[in-house]
Design a protein around this motif. Structure first.
Motif, PDB file in Angstrom:
ATOM      1  N   SER A 247      38.707  -3.166  26.894  1.00  0.00           N
ATOM      2  CA  SER A 247      37.567  -2.305  26.522  1.00  0.00           C
ATOM      3  C   SER A 247      36.413  -2.620  27.473  1.00  0.00           C
ATOM      4  CB  SER A 247      37.156  -2.646  25.088  1.00  0.00           C
ATOM      5  OG  SER A 247      35.892  -2.116  24.773  1.00  0.00           O
TER       6      SER A 247
ATOM      7  N   GLY B  62      45.329   8.038  18.001  1.00  0.00           N
ATOM      8  CA  GLY B  62      44.347   7.751  19.046  1.00  0.00           C
ATOM      9  C   GLY B  62      44.889   7.640  20.464  1.00  0.00           C
TER      10      GLY B  62
ATOM     11  N   PRO C 146      38.508   1.144  28.278  1.00  0.00           N
ATOM     12  CA  PRO C 146      37.784   2.355  27.872  1.00  0.00           C
ATOM     13  C   PRO C 146      36.447   1.993  27.232  1.00  0.00           C
ATOM     14  CG  PRO C 146      39.934   2.167  26.753  1.00  0.00           C
ATOM     15  CD  PRO C 146      39.614   0.842  27.357  1.00  0.00           C
TER      16      PRO C 146
ATOM     17  N   ASP D  24      54.591  -4.078  11.384  1.00  0.00           N
ATOM     18  CA  ASP D  24      53.223  -4.581  11.275  1.00  0.00           C
ATOM     19  C   ASP D  24      53.039  -5.738  12.252  1.00  0.00           C
ATOM     20  OD1 ASP D  24      50.769  -5.558  10.595  1.00  0.00           O
ATOM     21  OD2 ASP D  24      51.103  -5.410   8.425  1.00  0.00           O
ATOM     22  N   LEU D  25      52.205  -5.536  13.250  1.00  0.00           N
ATOM     23  CA  LEU D  25      52.010  -6.559  14.285  1.00  0.00           C
ATOM     24  C   LEU D  25      51.194  -7.760  13.803  1.00  0.00           C
ATOM     25  CD1 LEU D  25      51.613  -4.279  17.398  1.00  0.00           C
ATOM     26  CD2 LEU D  25      53.245  -6.137  17.199  1.00  0.00           C
TER      27      LEU D  25
ATOM     28  N   SER E 179      38.958   8.717  18.447  1.00  0.00           N
ATOM     29  CA  SER E 179      40.208   8.217  17.863  1.00  0.00           C
ATOM     30  C   SER E 179      39.962   7.879  16.398  1.00  0.00           C
ATOM     31  CB  SER E 179      40.672   6.956  18.610  1.00  0.00           C
ATOM     32  OG  SER E 179      39.867   5.857  18.243  1.00  0.00           O
TER      33      SER E 179
ATOM     34  N   SER F 180      50.895   5.612  16.925  1.00  0.00           N
ATOM     35  CA  SER F 180      50.830   6.643  15.883  1.00  0.00           C
ATOM     36  C   SER F 180      49.546   7.457  15.933  1.00  0.00           C
ATOM     37  CB  SER F 180      50.970   5.985  14.500  1.00  0.00           C
ATOM     38  OG  SER F 180      49.914   5.062  14.295  1.00  0.00           O
TER      39      SER F 180
ATOM     40  N   ASN G  41      48.705  -1.731  23.310  1.00  0.00           N
ATOM     41  CA  ASN G  41      47.561  -0.883  22.949  1.00  0.00           C
ATOM     42  C   ASN G  41      47.029  -1.131  21.541  1.00  0.00           C
ATOM     43  OD1 ASN G  41      45.901   1.753  22.915  1.00  0.00           O
ATOM     44  ND2 ASN G  41      47.407   2.098  21.294  1.00  0.00           N
TER      45      ASN G  41
ATOM     46  N   ARG H 188      52.505   0.974  12.329  1.00  0.00           N
ATOM     47  CA  ARG H 188      52.917   0.781  10.928  1.00  0.00           C
ATOM     48  C   ARG H 188      53.300   2.101  10.253  1.00  0.00           C
ATOM     49  NH1 ARG H 188      47.548  -2.199   9.273  1.00  0.00           N
ATOM     50  NH2 ARG H 188      46.931  -0.397  10.498  1.00  0.00           N
TER      51      ARG H 188
ATOM     52  N   GLY I  68      45.211  -2.134  18.457  1.00  0.00           N
ATOM     53  CA  GLY I  68      44.035  -2.998  18.357  1.00  0.00           C
ATOM     54  C   GLY I  68      43.122  -2.468  17.275  1.00  0.00           C
TER      55      GLY I  68
ATOM     56  N   GLY J 152      46.923   5.455  21.845  1.00  0.00           N
ATOM     57  CA  GLY J 152      48.363   5.190  21.942  1.00  0.00           C
ATOM     58  C   GLY J 152      49.173   6.471  21.823  1.00  0.00           C
TER      59      GLY J 152
HETATM   60  N1  LIG Z   1      38.373   4.203  20.510  1.00  0.00           N
HETATM   61  C1  LIG Z   1      37.564   3.524  21.285  1.00  0.00           C
HETATM   62  O1  LIG Z   1      36.364   3.832  21.432  1.00  0.00           O
HETATM   63  C2  LIG Z   1      38.099   2.355  22.078  1.00  0.00           C
HETATM   64  C3  LIG Z   1      37.306   1.850  23.116  1.00  0.00           C
HETATM   65  C4  LIG Z   1      37.777   0.770  23.856  1.00  0.00           C
HETATM   66  C5  LIG Z   1      39.009   0.214  23.580  1.00  0.00           C
HETATM   67  N2  LIG Z   1      39.759   0.726  22.555  1.00  0.00           N
HETATM   68  C6  LIG Z   1      41.057   0.081  22.291  1.00  0.00           C
HETATM   69  O2  LIG Z   1      42.077   1.048  22.375  1.00  0.00           O
HETATM   70  C7  LIG Z   1      43.189   0.633  21.586  1.00  0.00           C
HETATM   71  C8  LIG Z   1      43.632   1.783  20.711  1.00  0.00           C
HETATM   72  O3  LIG Z   1      42.582   2.089  19.799  1.00  0.00           O
HETATM   73  P1  LIG Z   1      42.298   3.554  19.258  1.00  0.00           P
HETATM   74  O4  LIG Z   1      40.877   3.849  19.554  1.00  0.00           O
HETATM   75  O5  LIG Z   1      43.352   4.496  19.678  1.00  0.00           O
HETATM   76  O6  LIG Z   1      42.379   3.246  17.686  1.00  0.00           O
HETATM   77  P2  LIG Z   1      43.200   3.943  16.519  1.00  0.00           P
HETATM   78  O7  LIG Z   1      43.122   5.415  16.620  1.00  0.00           O
HETATM   79  O8  LIG Z   1      42.696   3.274  15.271  1.00  0.00           O
HETATM   80  O9  LIG Z   1      44.693   3.488  16.795  1.00  0.00           O
HETATM   81  C9  LIG Z   1      45.096   2.153  16.616  1.00  0.00           C
HETATM   82  C10 LIG Z   1      46.608   2.095  16.650  1.00  0.00           C
HETATM   83  O10 LIG Z   1      47.023   0.748  16.396  1.00  0.00           O
HETATM   84  C11 LIG Z   1      47.958   0.748  15.327  1.00  0.00           C
HETATM   85  N3  LIG Z   1      47.846  -0.484  14.551  1.00  0.00           N
HETATM   86  C12 LIG Z   1      46.722  -0.939  13.914  1.00  0.00           C
HETATM   87  N4  LIG Z   1      47.015  -2.072  13.269  1.00  0.00           N
HETATM   88  C13 LIG Z   1      48.331  -2.324  13.487  1.00  0.00           C
HETATM   89  C14 LIG Z   1      49.232  -3.336  13.056  1.00  0.00           C
HETATM   90  N5  LIG Z   1      48.823  -4.339  12.247  1.00  0.00           N
HETATM   91  N6  LIG Z   1      50.510  -3.303  13.472  1.00  0.00           N
HETATM   92  C15 LIG Z   1      50.937  -2.287  14.269  1.00  0.00           C
HETATM   93  N7  LIG Z   1      50.148  -1.309  14.703  1.00  0.00           N
HETATM   94  C16 LIG Z   1      48.860  -1.319  14.309  1.00  0.00           C
HETATM   95  C17 LIG Z   1      47.601   1.976  14.496  1.00  0.00           C
HETATM   96  O11 LIG Z   1      48.722   2.480  13.802  1.00  0.00           O
HETATM   97  P3  LIG Z   1      49.063   2.228  12.252  1.00  0.00           P
HETATM   98  O12 LIG Z   1      47.789   2.294  11.482  1.00  0.00           O
HETATM   99  O13 LIG Z   1      50.030   3.328  11.980  1.00  0.00           O
HETATM  100  O14 LIG Z   1      49.704   0.884  12.234  1.00  0.00           O
HETATM  101  C18 LIG Z   1      47.235   2.974  15.588  1.00  0.00           C
HETATM  102  O15 LIG Z   1      48.386   3.594  16.092  1.00  0.00           O
HETATM  103  C19 LIG Z   1      42.716  -0.598  20.813  1.00  0.00           C
HETATM  104  O16 LIG Z   1      43.182  -1.771  21.446  1.00  0.00           O
HETATM  105  C20 LIG Z   1      41.206  -0.509  20.901  1.00  0.00           C
HETATM  106  O17 LIG Z   1      40.572  -1.763  20.793  1.00  0.00           O
HETATM  107  C21 LIG Z   1      39.332   1.772  21.804  1.00  0.00           C
END
Ligand SMILES: NC(=O)c1ccc[n+]([C@@H]2O[C@H](COP(=O)([O-])OP(=O)(O)OC[C@H]3O[C@@H](n4cnc5c(N)ncnc54)[C@H](OP(=O)(O)O)[C@@H]3O)[C@@H](O)[C@H]2O)c1
Length: 257
Positions: free
Chosen positions: A139, A15, A182, A60-61, A187, A13, A87, A36, A89, A17
């Motif tokens: 990460s 970032g 990454p 909800d995961l 995000s 939804s 993805n 979610r 997290g 993903g």
């Molecule tokens: N951004 C960074 O700097 C960074 C760096 C390294 C690694 N990462 C990794 O990249 C991945 C994506 O992160 P992002 O940066 O894109 O973060 P984000 O924008 O917060 O996106 C997180 C996604 O996970 C979903 N999510 C969260 N809790 C959930 C749950 N309980 N059940 C189902 N879906 C859930 C959220 O959707 P809903 O809220 O709609 O459920 C959202 O679509 C993660 O694994 C993160 O650790 C991010």
């Protein structure tokens, strides 16, 4: 009705993903999106449906039976999942013992348990005659402990090892397993993680989610074991391998003060 191949993306939804969904759609890959926020998934599905077939499920995961329900929905809708992008997290910033234990537990549940359950369902249920792809989002935090994000970094180290181990186990089957590592990426991650100040401090190192998504999808299609997007992130991960953790951890801590 015969089944069709679909790419399942968790956390689609927002970032990275969401950017992955756009990247896959631009390559003509049919999509099954999970998160979610039903309204966001619906909007994204509508946006992409002119290019590819898109199904979505609001789930909800944190719920241990969510992965089973996600794959049952796929079976009911004649989808064969030939690519899983693990993805979804989250992270939480703060000193370990001063932070509510439930926050740590939730980070571990989503970043490890849910990903393991999803991978298990995927490998058991998907058509073994088809070429299959598993992209696990870890990460650069996987490469060294990160003070004030200790639990998050530990979950990502788990994901990197999990990914590398599976890759070897599955080397004789038609399964590509890749870990995407990454560094800081633009995000919605940082608000819930309470990291706005940390992000401001490191703004010059942030990458675009679209760039990261493209490298990740390319990487798993080309069967890379690990993808680290960006020169700075690669250099950081390499340094963490070359130097002892007693030297590396204080440097990592400076970025997360
Ligand atoms: N951004 C960074 O700097 C960074 C760096 C390294 C690694 N990462 C990794 O990249 C991945 C994506 O992160 P992002 O940066 O894109 O973060 P984000 O924008 O917060 O996106 C997180 C996604 O996970 C979903 N999510 C969260 N809790 C959930 C749950 N309980 N059940 C189902 N879906 C859930 C959220 O959707 P809903 O809220 O709609 O459920 C959202 O679509 C993660 O694994 C993160 O650790 C991010």
């Amino acid at each position: 009705m015969p089944t069709k191949n679909f790419t399942l993306i968790t956390g689609a939804s927002k970032g990275i993903g969401k950017a992955m969904a756009h990247e896959c759609a631009s390559r003509g890959m049919d999509l099954y999106l999970v998160a979610r926020s039903e309204n966001l998934l619906q909007g994204l599905a509508q946006e992409l449906s002119s290019k590819v077939q898109v199904k979505f499920l609001s789930t909800d995961l944190f719920s241990p039976d969510a992965p089973q329900r996600i794959f049952e929905f796929a079976t009911q809708h004649q989808m064969n999942i030939n690519m899983l992008v693990n993805n979804a997290g989250m992270g939480f910033y703060g000193v370990f013992h001063e932070t509510d234990l439930q926050n740590h537990i939730r980070v571990m549940q989503l970043n490890m348990d849910a990903c393991v359950r999803m991978a298990h369902e995927f490998l058991q249920r998907s058509d073994k005659k088809e070429k299959r792809y598993l992209l696990n989002v870890a990460s650069t935090a996987a490469y060294q402990p990160v003070p004030n994000m200790t639990i998050y970094a530990a979950t990502k180290a788990f994901m990197l090892f999990f990914s590398r181990g599976l890759r070897h186990e599955l080397r004789k089957e038609k399964v590509n397993v890749t870990a995407l590592c990454p560094g800081g990426t633009e995000s919605d991650f940082f608000g819930p993680a309470q990291m706005e100040e940390v992000v401001k401090k490191n703004a010059q190192f942030m990458m675009k989610a679209e760039e990261v998504a493209k490298l990740g999808i390319n990487g798993v299609l080309k069967n890379k074991s690990v993808v680290i997007p960006g020169f700075t992130n690669k250099a950081g991960a390499l340094s963490a391998k070359l130097f002892p953790h007693d030297m590396v951890v204080p440097v990592a801590a400076k970025f997360f003060d």
